[in-house]
Motif scaffolding. Structure first.
Motif, mmCIF file in Angstrom:
data_model
loop_
_atom_site.group_PDB
_atom_site.id
_atom_site.type_symbol
_atom_site.label_atom_id
_atom_site.label_comp_id
_atom_site.label_asym_id
_atom_site.label_seq_id
_atom_site.Cartn_x
_atom_site.Cartn_y
_atom_site.Cartn_z
ATOM 1 N N GLU A 11 0.879 -1.262 -0.049
ATOM 2 C CA GLU A 11 -0.023 0.045 0.064
ATOM 3 C C GLU A 11 0.772 1.155 0.035
ATOM 4 O OE1 GLU A 11 -2.422 -0.581 3.396
ATOM 5 O OE2 GLU A 11 -4.086 -1.727 2.262
ATOM 6 N N CYS A 12 1.940 1.363 0.863
ATOM 7 C CA CYS A 12 2.764 2.344 0.831
ATOM 8 C C CYS A 12 3.402 2.685 -0.394
ATOM 9 C CB CYS A 12 3.839 2.032 1.880
ATOM 10 S SG CYS A 12 3.297 2.260 3.520
ATOM 11 N N PHE A 13 3.833 1.566 -1.142
ATOM 12 C CA PHE A 13 4.461 1.596 -2.663
ATOM 13 C C PHE A 13 3.345 2.196 -3.425
ATOM 14 C CE2 PHE A 13 5.142 -0.204 -6.771
ATOM 15 C CZ PHE A 13 6.641 -0.003 -6.838
ATOM 16 N N ILE A 14 2.154 1.896 -3.377
ATOM 17 C CA ILE A 14 1.039 2.243 -4.230
ATOM 18 C C ILE A 14 0.974 3.878 -4.164
ATOM 19 C CG2 ILE A 14 -1.368 2.404 -4.949
ATOM 20 C CD1 ILE A 14 -1.241 -0.485 -4.406
ATOM 21 N N VAL A 15 1.092 4.350 -2.759
ATOM 22 C CA VAL A 15 0.779 5.582 -2.286
ATOM 23 C C VAL A 15 1.903 6.646 -3.007
ATOM 24 C CG1 VAL A 15 0.704 7.318 -0.288
ATOM 25 C CG2 VAL A 15 -0.831 5.237 -0.310
ATOM 26 N N GLN A 16 3.319 5.885 -2.483
ATOM 27 C CA GLN A 16 4.428 6.749 -2.882
ATOM 28 C C GLN A 16 4.503 6.861 -4.545
ATOM 29 O OE1 GLN A 16 7.398 4.317 -0.987
ATOM 30 N NE2 GLN A 16 7.048 5.298 0.978
ATOM 31 N N HIS A 17 3.915 6.102 -5.125
ATOM 32 C CA HIS A 17 4.240 6.163 -6.420
ATOM 33 C C HIS A 17 2.744 6.961 -7.300
ATOM 34 C CE1 HIS A 17 7.673 3.623 -5.966
ATOM 35 N NE2 HIS A 17 8.153 3.840 -7.331
ATOM 36 N N THR A 18 1.965 7.658 -6.604
ATOM 37 C CA THR A 18 1.001 8.081 -7.030
ATOM 38 C C THR A 18 1.426 9.585 -7.523
ATOM 39 O OG1 THR A 18 -0.797 7.676 -5.241
ATOM 40 C CG2 THR A 18 -1.418 9.454 -6.606
ATOM 41 N N HIS A 26 -7.174 14.648 -9.103
ATOM 42 C CA HIS A 26 -8.153 14.508 -7.667
ATOM 43 C C HIS A 26 -8.524 15.982 -7.381
ATOM 44 C CE1 HIS A 26 -8.436 10.402 -7.853
ATOM 45 N NE2 HIS A 26 -6.916 9.931 -7.626
ATOM 46 N N LEU A 27 -7.659 16.681 -7.056
ATOM 47 C CA LEU A 27 -7.600 17.862 -6.516
ATOM 48 C C LEU A 27 -8.557 18.947 -7.605
ATOM 49 C CD1 LEU A 27 -4.307 19.044 -5.274
ATOM 50 C CD2 LEU A 27 -6.288 18.496 -3.700
ATOM 51 N N GLU A 41 -18.914 12.792 -3.422
ATOM 52 C CA GLU A 41 -17.833 12.687 -4.740
ATOM 53 C C GLU A 41 -16.893 13.537 -4.695
ATOM 54 O OE1 GLU A 41 -21.068 13.025 -5.070
ATOM 55 O OE2 GLU A 41 -22.180 11.813 -6.244
ATOM 56 N N ALA A 42 -17.077 14.686 -4.174
ATOM 57 C CA ALA A 42 -15.793 15.651 -4.088
ATOM 58 C C ALA A 42 -14.882 15.098 -2.924
ATOM 59 C CB ALA A 42 -16.172 16.954 -3.588
ATOM 60 N N LEU A 43 -15.573 14.616 -1.828
ATOM 61 C CA LEU A 43 -14.492 14.201 -0.619
ATOM 62 C C LEU A 43 -13.935 12.903 -1.208
ATOM 63 C CD1 LEU A 43 -14.107 14.208 2.494
ATOM 64 C CD2 LEU A 43 -16.054 12.755 2.885
ATOM 65 N N SER A 44 -14.339 11.995 -1.981
ATOM 66 C CA SER A 44 -13.830 10.938 -2.397
ATOM 67 C C SER A 44 -12.406 11.068 -3.044
ATOM 68 C CB SER A 44 -14.721 9.875 -3.327
ATOM 69 O OG SER A 44 -13.951 8.821 -3.938
ATOM 70 N N HIS A 45 -12.551 12.191 -3.925
ATOM 71 C CA HIS A 45 -11.343 12.702 -4.704
ATOM 72 C C HIS A 45 -10.450 13.336 -3.772
ATOM 73 C CE1 HIS A 45 -12.070 12.035 -8.783
ATOM 74 N NE2 HIS A 45 -13.344 12.278 -8.791
ATOM 75 N N TYR A 46 -10.925 14.129 -2.598
ATOM 76 C CA TYR A 46 -9.805 14.743 -1.721
ATOM 77 C C TYR A 46 -9.294 13.659 -0.995
ATOM 78 C CZ TYR A 46 -11.088 19.484 -3.080
ATOM 79 O OH TYR A 46 -11.256 20.744 -3.533
ATOM 80 N N HIS A 47 -9.847 12.440 -0.725
ATOM 81 C CA HIS A 47 -9.156 11.255 0.095
ATOM 82 C C HIS A 47 -8.142 10.685 -0.640
ATOM 83 C CE1 HIS A 47 -12.000 11.294 3.402
ATOM 84 N NE2 HIS A 47 -13.188 10.678 2.943
ATOM 85 N N SER A 48 -8.239 10.794 -1.873
ATOM 86 C CA SER A 48 -7.275 10.259 -2.816
ATOM 87 C C SER A 48 -6.076 11.351 -2.988
ATOM 88 C CB SER A 48 -7.892 9.866 -4.420
ATOM 89 O OG SER A 48 -8.877 9.000 -4.270
ATOM 90 N N ALA A 49 -6.470 12.336 -2.919
ATOM 91 C CA ALA A 49 -5.290 13.359 -2.932
ATOM 92 C C ALA A 49 -4.451 13.511 -1.793
ATOM 93 C CB ALA A 49 -5.930 14.768 -3.164
ATOM 94 N N GLU A 51 -4.085 10.881 0.359
ATOM 95 C CA GLU A 51 -3.465 9.524 0.247
ATOM 96 C C GLU A 51 -2.265 9.617 -0.576
ATOM 97 O OE1 GLU A 51 -6.043 6.733 -0.645
ATOM 98 O OE2 GLU A 51 -7.195 6.708 1.227
ATOM 99 N N GLY A 52 -2.377 10.370 -1.753
ATOM 100 C CA GLY A 52 -1.123 10.632 -2.583
ATOM 101 C C GLY A 52 0.026 11.452 -2.077
ATOM 102 N N ASP A 53 -0.436 12.464 -1.240
ATOM 103 C CA ASP A 53 0.522 13.466 -0.597
ATOM 104 C C ASP A 53 -0.013 14.013 0.393
ATOM 105 O OD1 ASP A 53 2.337 15.374 -0.625
ATOM 106 O OD2 ASP A 53 1.645 16.621 -2.032
ATOM 107 N N SER A 54 0.495 13.123 1.457
ATOM 108 C CA SER A 54 0.144 13.507 3.002
ATOM 109 C C SER A 54 1.104 14.695 3.251
ATOM 110 C CB SER A 54 0.435 12.124 3.733
ATOM 111 O OG SER A 54 1.805 11.801 3.647
ATOM 112 N N LYS A 55 1.852 15.248 2.921
ATOM 113 C CA LYS A 55 2.456 16.586 3.128
ATOM 114 C C LYS A 55 2.092 17.565 2.754
ATOM 115 C CE LYS A 55 5.353 13.814 5.371
ATOM 116 N NZ LYS A 55 5.410 13.526 6.932
#
Length: 480
Positions: A11-18, A26-27, A41-49, A51-55
């Protein structure tokens, strides 16, 4: 040999490679969907964003904005805090968090955030205004608790009104005001405060239980069951909620069953069921009052007039302004041919509800019956009750017809008196054995009264001739 990668590393590998492009997509989609009001639907995309960049502090901030738009302020707080942690000088996030904390009644934390904003931006107008509100709220909270501590519940309610205006998401203030309303004897207002309070805490079993108990005390047994079930959803082993659930469920089942029996015209069984209700819950006045009222109704329907008057009178003492009890007792008095009392009860009921059509019609009928009772009362002539069936009426008629047959009397004076009584007896039998004529009479109209017929004239022999006219006319009477 194939190596298996642990799930968490994968999972970490996938996240790091978003990729940044995917995150930006997504934003952008989140922004468009938010603008279109498609919040889930907006919330779902922000969740993905996220997860893709937690910083990325802005991603947290934007997701918090969606949570707020959805009315989920508690979910927005962690995102705002994370955005501030990533960028301490992010004033918009700090101001937004402070406003939420203020509405939640957390004045100290809110004040700290407003002061932090003013430290970096001394002329920030909104921060100045909100800081003043936070300080005002602190003083009001203190005033409310002091009034409550000395038992001045009316003042507490007045102060808490201002508190809740400033902090509408604070469950503690609503629960305190609900307690005051209960002490002031206004449980309906307490319910209005506790209902939102159940949503303002993550696990507010105490509020659900209190709500259930309040609904129960007011006779809202279905609402009581619904609220205590919410408590058990949070913890099915909660002893207090489960004990109240069993009691509310048993009582609610009895009440529903009793009303179903009434709808099926099974009045004796309904009476017994309402007696069970009083045994199940003897301590809450509403249920005893309700049971007495409905038993009164059932007894009238069963034509148990004397018993109905007793129960209805007891119910009336408990609820003097209950028009249904007055209506049912009036009907019991009509069965007992006590028309003056029936009129009095209907008149009293009309005073409490002048627009009630059923009461107006009942009063009109009782007044007609009272007027009619001063003329001929066919039930009294035959000596039967108003609930007598056709067989009882014919039996009474045969007995009286034999007793008052003119051939049984010798003198002319006795014969004339017998003729008069015999005609009344025959008239009574004619009216009371004809369903249409009997219904008219029961409604206060004499179907054989010339005043109620076209033409007028004197009273006629009901079968179209008078067998007693003519000097030497004799006949053989058949008692059929």
């Amino acid at each position: 040999m194939t190596l298996k990668m642990p799930l968490c590393i994968w999972e970490c590998f996938i996240v790091q490679h978003t990729t940044p492009v995917e995150i930006e997509h997504h934003l952008e989609m989140g922004r468009k969907l938010l603008a279109a009001g498609q919040l889930a639907e907006a919330l779902s995309h922000y969740h993905s964003a996220v997860e893709g960049d937690s910083k990325n502090y802005l991603t947290y901030y934007k997701r918090a904005a969606v949570f707020l738009a959805m009315g989920k302020s508690k979910s927005a707080l962690p995102d705002l805090s994370q955005a501030i942690q990533l960028k301490p000088d992010f004033l918009a996030a700090r101001l937004q968090r402070a406003n939420i904390l203020l509405k939640q009644g957390s004045t100290q934390e809110a004040r700290e955030d407003f002061q932090a904003v003013l430290k970096r931006s001394p002329n920030h107008e909104e921060a100045h205004d909100q800081l003043r509100k936070a300080e005002e709220l602190e003083l009001l909270q203190e005033e409310a608790h002091e009034a409550h501590h000395r038992g001045d519940y009316s003042t507490t309610v007045q102060v808490l009104e201002k508190v809740i205006e400033l902090s509408p998401w604070d469950p503690e203030s609503r629960e305190l005001r609900a307690e005051c309303y209960i002490r002031l004897g206004d449980p309906r207002k307490a319910i209005m405060d506790l209902t939102p309070a159940t949503r303002l805490r993550a696990d507010n079993r105490a509020a659900f239980l209190k709500l259930s108990q309040l609904h129960y005390s007011l006779g809202d047994h279905h609402d009581s069951l619904n609220q205590v079930r919410e408590c058990l959803k949070l913890d099915q082993d909660d002893k207090e909620c489960f004990a109240h659930y069993k009691q509310a469920k048993k009582l609610s089942k009895q009440l529903d069953s009793a009303e179903e029996l009434i709808s099926e015209q099974r009045y004796q069984e309904a009476t017994e069921k309402y007696e069970s209700v009083m045994r199940t819950e003897p301590n809450v006045a509403f249920y005893t009052n309700k049971a007495k009222e409905r038993i009164c109704f059932c007894l009238v329907k069963m034509k148990s007039a004397e018993e109905a008057v007793d129960i209805c009178s007891e119910a009336h003492q408990r609820e003097p302004q209950n028009i249904h009890i007055l209506r049912d007792r009036a009907e019991a008095y009509i069965l007992l041919q006590e028309y003056e009392k029936a009129v009095e009860d209907y008149q009293e009921a009309r005073e409490f509800d002048q627009d009630n059509q059923e009461i107006r019609e009942g009063l009109d009928r009782a007044q007609k019956l009272l007027k009619q009772s001063h003329k001929r009362d066919y039930y009294k002539i035959l000596g039967v009750s108003r609930s007598a069936n056709k067989q009882e009426i014919i039996k009474a008629y045969r007995k009286l017809a034999q007793q008052w047959h003119p051939d049984n009397f010798q003198s002319e004076a006795d014969k004339k008196e017998a003729e008069k009584k015999f005609i009344d007896i025959a008239s009574a039998k004619e009216v009371l054995t004809d369903p249409e004529m009997r219904q008219k009479f029961d409604s206060g109209e004499d179907p054989l009264d010339p005043e109620n017929q076209q033409g007028g004239g004197g009273r006629e022999w009901p079968f179209g001739f008078n067998p007693f006219e003519g000097g030497n006319f004799h006949f053989k009477f058949h008692y059929n």
